[in-house]
Design a protein around this motif. Structure first.
Motif, PDB file in Angstrom:
ATOM      1  N   ILE A  89       4.094   3.928   6.474  1.00  0.00           N
ATOM      2  CA  ILE A  89       4.667   3.350   5.249  1.00  0.00           C
ATOM      3  C   ILE A  89       3.638   2.474   4.542  1.00  0.00           C
ATOM      4  O   ILE A  89       3.500   2.509   3.318  1.00  0.00           O
ATOM      5  CB  ILE A  89       5.957   2.564   5.584  1.00  0.00           C
ATOM      6  CG1 ILE A  89       7.053   3.560   5.984  1.00  0.00           C
ATOM      7  CG2 ILE A  89       6.416   1.724   4.403  1.00  0.00           C
ATOM      8  CD1 ILE A  89       8.298   2.932   6.528  1.00  0.00           C
ATOM      9  N   LEU A  90       2.871   1.717   5.326  1.00  0.00           N
ATOM     10  CA  LEU A  90       1.835   0.876   4.707  1.00  0.00           C
ATOM     11  C   LEU A  90       0.739   1.734   4.071  1.00  0.00           C
ATOM     12  O   LEU A  90      -0.004   1.268   3.213  1.00  0.00           O
ATOM     13  CB  LEU A  90       1.226  -0.065   5.751  1.00  0.00           C
ATOM     14  CG  LEU A  90       2.128  -1.230   6.168  1.00  0.00           C
ATOM     15  CD1 LEU A  90       1.546  -1.944   7.382  1.00  0.00           C
ATOM     16  CD2 LEU A  90       2.304  -2.215   5.024  1.00  0.00           C
ATOM     17  N   LEU A 128     -10.113   5.355  -7.496  1.00  0.00           N
ATOM     18  CA  LEU A 128      -8.925   4.521  -7.694  1.00  0.00           C
ATOM     19  C   LEU A 128      -8.934   3.314  -6.758  1.00  0.00           C
ATOM     20  O   LEU A 128      -7.923   2.662  -6.551  1.00  0.00           O
ATOM     21  CB  LEU A 128      -7.653   5.348  -7.474  1.00  0.00           C
ATOM     22  CG  LEU A 128      -7.401   6.412  -8.545  1.00  0.00           C
ATOM     23  CD1 LEU A 128      -6.252   7.315  -8.151  1.00  0.00           C
ATOM     24  CD2 LEU A 128      -7.116   5.763  -9.883  1.00  0.00           C
ATOM     25  N   GLN A 188       1.322   4.463   2.309  1.00  0.00           N
ATOM     26  CA  GLN A 188       1.908   5.385   1.328  1.00  0.00           C
ATOM     27  C   GLN A 188       1.071   5.516   0.057  1.00  0.00           C
ATOM     28  O   GLN A 188       0.965   6.592  -0.517  1.00  0.00           O
ATOM     29  CB  GLN A 188       3.346   4.996   0.996  1.00  0.00           C
ATOM     30  CG  GLN A 188       3.505   3.606   0.433  1.00  0.00           C
ATOM     31  CD  GLN A 188       4.981   3.198   0.354  1.00  0.00           C
ATOM     32  OE1 GLN A 188       5.836   3.875   0.889  1.00  0.00           O
ATOM     33  NE2 GLN A 188       5.260   2.097  -0.313  1.00  0.00           N
ATOM     34  N   LYS A 189       0.429   4.421  -0.353  1.00  0.00           N
ATOM     35  CA  LYS A 189      -0.376   4.482  -1.574  1.00  0.00           C
ATOM     36  C   LYS A 189      -1.586   5.399  -1.367  1.00  0.00           C
ATOM     37  O   LYS A 189      -1.855   6.285  -2.184  1.00  0.00           O
ATOM     38  CB  LYS A 189      -0.831   3.074  -1.950  1.00  0.00           C
ATOM     39  CG  LYS A 189      -1.652   3.012  -3.211  1.00  0.00           C
ATOM     40  CD  LYS A 189      -2.056   1.579  -3.508  1.00  0.00           C
ATOM     41  CE  LYS A 189      -3.189   1.534  -4.497  1.00  0.00           C
ATOM     42  NZ  LYS A 189      -3.748   0.181  -4.621  1.00  0.00           N
ATOM     43  N   ASN A 222      -0.719   9.010  -1.194  1.00  0.00           N
ATOM     44  CA  ASN A 222      -0.587   9.579  -2.540  1.00  0.00           C
ATOM     45  C   ASN A 222      -1.941   9.947  -3.125  1.00  0.00           C
ATOM     46  O   ASN A 222      -2.108  11.029  -3.689  1.00  0.00           O
ATOM     47  CB  ASN A 222       0.106   8.583  -3.469  1.00  0.00           C
ATOM     48  CG  ASN A 222       1.610   8.618  -3.339  1.00  0.00           C
ATOM     49  OD1 ASN A 222       2.155   9.492  -2.676  1.00  0.00           O
ATOM     50  ND2 ASN A 222       2.273   7.688  -3.975  1.00  0.00           N
ATOM     51  N   THR A 223      -2.918   9.049  -2.991  1.00  0.00           N
ATOM     52  CA  THR A 223      -4.210   9.349  -3.617  1.00  0.00           C
ATOM     53  C   THR A 223      -4.925  10.485  -2.894  1.00  0.00           C
ATOM     54  O   THR A 223      -5.688  11.210  -3.514  1.00  0.00           O
ATOM     55  CB  THR A 223      -5.147   8.126  -3.682  1.00  0.00           C
ATOM     56  OG1 THR A 223      -5.500   7.749  -2.363  1.00  0.00           O
ATOM     57  CG2 THR A 223      -4.501   6.968  -4.400  1.00  0.00           C
ATOM     58  N   LEU A 246      -3.746  13.161  -2.172  1.00  0.00           N
ATOM     59  CA  LEU A 246      -3.337  14.404  -2.827  1.00  0.00           C
ATOM     60  C   LEU A 246      -4.293  14.776  -3.955  1.00  0.00           C
ATOM     61  O   LEU A 246      -4.406  15.940  -4.333  1.00  0.00           O
ATOM     62  CB  LEU A 246      -1.921  14.274  -3.398  1.00  0.00           C
ATOM     63  CG  LEU A 246      -0.784  14.186  -2.391  1.00  0.00           C
ATOM     64  CD1 LEU A 246       0.533  13.997  -3.116  1.00  0.00           C
ATOM     65  CD2 LEU A 246      -0.733  15.429  -1.524  1.00  0.00           C
ATOM     66  N   SER A 264       6.013  14.285  -5.248  1.00  0.00           N
ATOM     67  CA  SER A 264       4.798  14.196  -4.446  1.00  0.00           C
ATOM     68  C   SER A 264       4.563  12.760  -3.999  1.00  0.00           C
ATOM     69  O   SER A 264       3.575  12.471  -3.355  1.00  0.00           O
ATOM     70  CB  SER A 264       3.603  14.686  -5.265  1.00  0.00           C
ATOM     71  OG  SER A 264       3.477  13.870  -6.418  1.00  0.00           O
ATOM     72  N   ASN A 265       5.494  11.872  -4.360  1.00  0.00           N
ATOM     73  CA  ASN A 265       5.306  10.454  -4.072  1.00  0.00           C
ATOM     74  C   ASN A 265       5.742  10.138  -2.636  1.00  0.00           C
ATOM     75  O   ASN A 265       6.910  10.271  -2.284  1.00  0.00           O
ATOM     76  CB  ASN A 265       6.127   9.641  -5.075  1.00  0.00           C
ATOM     77  CG  ASN A 265       5.803   8.165  -5.010  1.00  0.00           C
ATOM     78  OD1 ASN A 265       5.130   7.714  -4.094  1.00  0.00           O
ATOM     79  ND2 ASN A 265       6.281   7.426  -5.985  1.00  0.00           N
ATOM     80  N   LYS A 297       6.153   7.406  -1.243  1.00  0.00           N
ATOM     81  CA  LYS A 297       7.108   6.307  -1.146  1.00  0.00           C
ATOM     82  C   LYS A 297       8.524   6.872  -1.046  1.00  0.00           C
ATOM     83  O   LYS A 297       9.377   6.327  -0.362  1.00  0.00           O
ATOM     84  CB  LYS A 297       6.972   5.418  -2.386  1.00  0.00           C
ATOM     85  CG  LYS A 297       7.684   4.110  -2.278  1.00  0.00           C
ATOM     86  CD  LYS A 297       7.463   3.267  -3.520  1.00  0.00           C
ATOM     87  CE  LYS A 297       8.282   2.001  -3.423  1.00  0.00           C
ATOM     88  NZ  LYS A 297       8.041   1.128  -4.585  1.00  0.00           N
TER      89      LYS A 297
END
Lengths: 368, 310
Positions: A243-244, A262, A246-247, A250-251, A253, A309-310, A312
């Motif tokens: 969960i930590l 980013l 998740q950001k 996403n990237t 991908l 695709s998120n 979160k």
């Protein structure tokens, strides 16, 4: 929820000189909450959890289950429910969510729809050590023999095997800065350890072979409460890291270049994602044996029901869906009213394969 | 703004440094659209990645210390089937967000503004797999804009697009540099378009250097001819060269677009357009299209060509 977002919308309208309607509409289209799917999946999980407790060699009625859960001393089935059925159902939930999350992470980081939690070779490493304990048996190595007398022997052996491969993968991931290479190395480690297991099987005795074979088919029914506590702790840590992450998931991908541009520290992110998957897959394999297919199939099924695709949004869905699928598989392996139990891995693959085939046919393609 | 000092870029191969460019002293200024041109494989993308701090320089330095104020559009394919345009543009805000990816009102405004600027509101909820190449590129540019950086680096943003989309993207980039004061560097081998839109051209030459200047200067001093080694294309006239293989000279009388396109048709078909010739074609006005050949009035150019061929 709607009132709240409308309130926020109004607030925003004051400060940003937009009409509140515009903002509410935008919030509704952009922050899709997937309430229907969420409620549906929670209900499904609850139903499957209760069903998994109810069905088995003896069928227990809902009333008895609720009675034994609420008041432990009144029901006749108290022992079965508390000592066998609930631990088994909880193991399903822990293992299912762990494997599915590991699978999602591996598919995202490798941008490969065929990746699963076992691509890193952890379950093969675990298999190798378990094979050493079970197959070299009496004549085997002194240390392993010492271990094999403990009731935790298989868990410890599997953990050692998984950890060794895990350490190797982490070490390699520090030198190899390319995900595809890491994927290939993981697959090669799997292949190499599998062949050693093959050799061990070839030279071992029939009864030892059977014991190993049973382990390799996976099971959720052998976990004690103490083991569940340990497994729960491992899974909790693994899922928290997921969960930590998740950001950065996403990237990933977008690939390595965009991730870095980013501001994502890709080496650190890769380390944590591999570490988390290692904990999840390794932990589950140690306690339940190598459970196939759940990690590969669940993320695809979730993406079909919740097209986003998120991570979160995906992560909680994948955790719940993994738990559901493994509960369902366990239910099916438990022929109702029968004392025979089918091997879990046979069911997960039998369930998972048609599901994935159906999905591919429906969507014409399968992607991450 | 980016300034490089004696920058050398390339890659390591078998413990040896392979230099693609050496000793570059370049400057990318705010409010400028710079087209970085050169033949394929000369190392344009490598330099771009180095400037974006995705790759270490082999020598020298880049004054812009971190990649933080640079947004990128790369050639990397994105093939996530469920990702929507909005999801993609949202990535632009990631440098400002923590692990939980909570968008503030300001983030949402920046995203909407970026989507607005490239005029893709209608595509917002579309999955990327349903976009055309041109729409995809627009979405990628919107993502870079949402990042709200003073510098924009784009690698071949017009590749594989049709003329209309190419023009749209170059015009968009030019207006972004003019109106928002962004420093924009675009690698491209789209000659004609770059010459008409770029404020500045970086031209990769064969001796691992980069020649810089405004496009017209580089055309006139022959730098482009040297680099691209045109075969049958005259950059100074901006036209493909035709051989007058028919050996017939035609004198053309007239003006305006009709005159230009008549000349085009004649040269393309191997006639020579000369100052003085026995064959004379009079071109009508653009309001009333007709051609007069040997006293005969003809209403289409195709018929004129047939007439001349006799």
């Amino acid at each position: 929820m709607f009132l709240k977002s409308e309130f926020e919308g109004r607030q925003a309208a004051k400060s940003y000189d937009c009409t509140s309607i515009q903002i509410v509409i935008r919030k509704m289209t952009v922050n899709k909450t997937w309430w229907k799917q969420k409620v549906g999946l929670v209900l499904l999980l609850l139903i499957l959890f209760l069903a998994d407790i109810a069905f088995g060699s003896t069928t227990i009625s809902m009333g008895d289950i609720i009675a034994s859960i609420l008041n432990r001393s009144l029901s006749d089935y108290e022992d079965i429910v508390w000592q066998f059925r609930i631990p088994k159902a909880l193991t399903c939930i822990l293992a299912g969510s762990a494997l599915a999350t590991g699978g999602l992470m591996m598919q995202s980081i490798f941008r490969n729809p065929l990746a699963g939690p076992d691509v890193l070779g952890l379950s093969s490493g675990a298999s190798l050590m378990v094979a050493m304990v079970l197959l070299t048996g009496k004549s085997g190595n002194q240390l392993l023999q010492l271990v094999s007398t403990s009731p935790w022997s298989l868990v410890i052996a599997a953990s050692i095997g998984g950890m060794m491969v895990f350490a190797l993968i982490i070490l390699i991931s520090q030198f190899i800065k390319d995900n595809t290479s890491l994927l290939i190395i993981g697959l090669m480690i799997s292949a190499a350890t599998s062949s050693i297991v093959g050799i061990l099987q070839y030279i071992s005795k029939a009864e030892d072979l059977q014991a190993f074979f049973i382990w390799s088919m996976g099971t959720v029914g052998n976990t004690s409460w103490t083991e569940i506590k340990v497994l729960a702790a491992i899974v909790a840590i693994g899922l928290s890291i997921a969960i930590l992450s998740q950001k950065s998931l996403n990237t990933w991908l977008l690939g390595e270049n965009y991730s870095r541009s980013l501001g994502v520290n890709i080496n650190r992110s890769r380390f944590w994602i591999v570490a988390s998957t290692g904990l999840l897959a390794g932990g589950v394999t140690a306690f339940c044996g190598p459970i196939a297919f759940v990690g590969l199939a669940v993320p695809h099924l979730v993406r079909l029901a919740v097209p986003t695709s998120n991570h979160k949004i995906l992560l909680p869905f994948v955790m719940m869906a993994g738990a559901c699928l493994l509960l369902l598989c366990d239910l099916l392996s438990q022929l109702p009213g029968h004392t025979r139990v089918l091997p879990l891995n046979a069911i997960t693959s039998l369930m998972g394969a048609p599901l994935v085939i159906w999905m591919v046919i429906r969507n014409k393609q399968i992607r991450i | 703004m980016i300034i490089t000092r004696n920058l050398s870029v390339g890659y390591h191969s078998k413990n040896k440094k392979q230099f693609l460019f050496e000793d570059l002293n370049l400057q990318l200024n705010a409010g400028q659209l710079v087209c970085f041109m050169g033949p394929n494989g000369i190392g344009k993308s490598t330099l771009l990645r180095t400037l974006a701090h995705l790759q270490n320089p082999l020598a020298g330095e880049i004054e812009n210390k971190s990649g933080k104020n640079i947004a990128l559009v790369l050639t990397d394919r994105i093939s996530s089937s469920n990702m929507t345009v909005y999801d993609l543009v949202m990535y632009g805000r990631y440098p400002y967000l923590d692990w939980n990816i909570d968008l503030t009102e300001k983030d949402k405004q920046q995203i909407d503004q970026a989507i607005d600027q490239v005029r893709i509101e209608a595509l917002k909820e579309k999955p990327l797999s349903e976009l055309s190449d041109g729409q995809m590129q627009m979405a990628m540019i919107a993502r870079a804009l949402a990042q709200d950086t003073p510098i924009l680096l784009l690698d071949e943003p017009t590749a594989h697009l049709d003329l209309n989309n190419r023009v749209e993207i170059m015009n968009l980039l030019r207006s972004l540099s003019r109106n928002m004061g962004k420093a924009i560097l675009v690698t491209t081998h789209e000659l004609d378009l770059a010459l008409q839109t770029a404020d500045f051209v970086w031209l990769a030459t064969s001796n691992k250097k980069i020649k810089t200047g405004i496009p017209e200067d580089l055309v006139l001093d022959g730098s482009f001819d040297e680099v691209f080694k045109f075969k049958g294309f005259n950059l100074k006239t901006g036209r493909v060269e035709h051989e007058a293989h028919r050996g017939i000279a035609v004198q053309l009388i007239g003006e305006g677009f009709t005159y230009l396109w008549t000349k085009n048709a004649l040269e393309r078909c191997g006639f020579e357009v000369a100052q003085k010739s026995e064959v004379v074609i009079k071109v009508g006005s653009s309001q009333k299209l007709y051609w007069e050949v040997a006293g005969e009035k003809i209403s289409t150019l195709a018929e004129v060509l047939i007439h001349l061929s006799k």
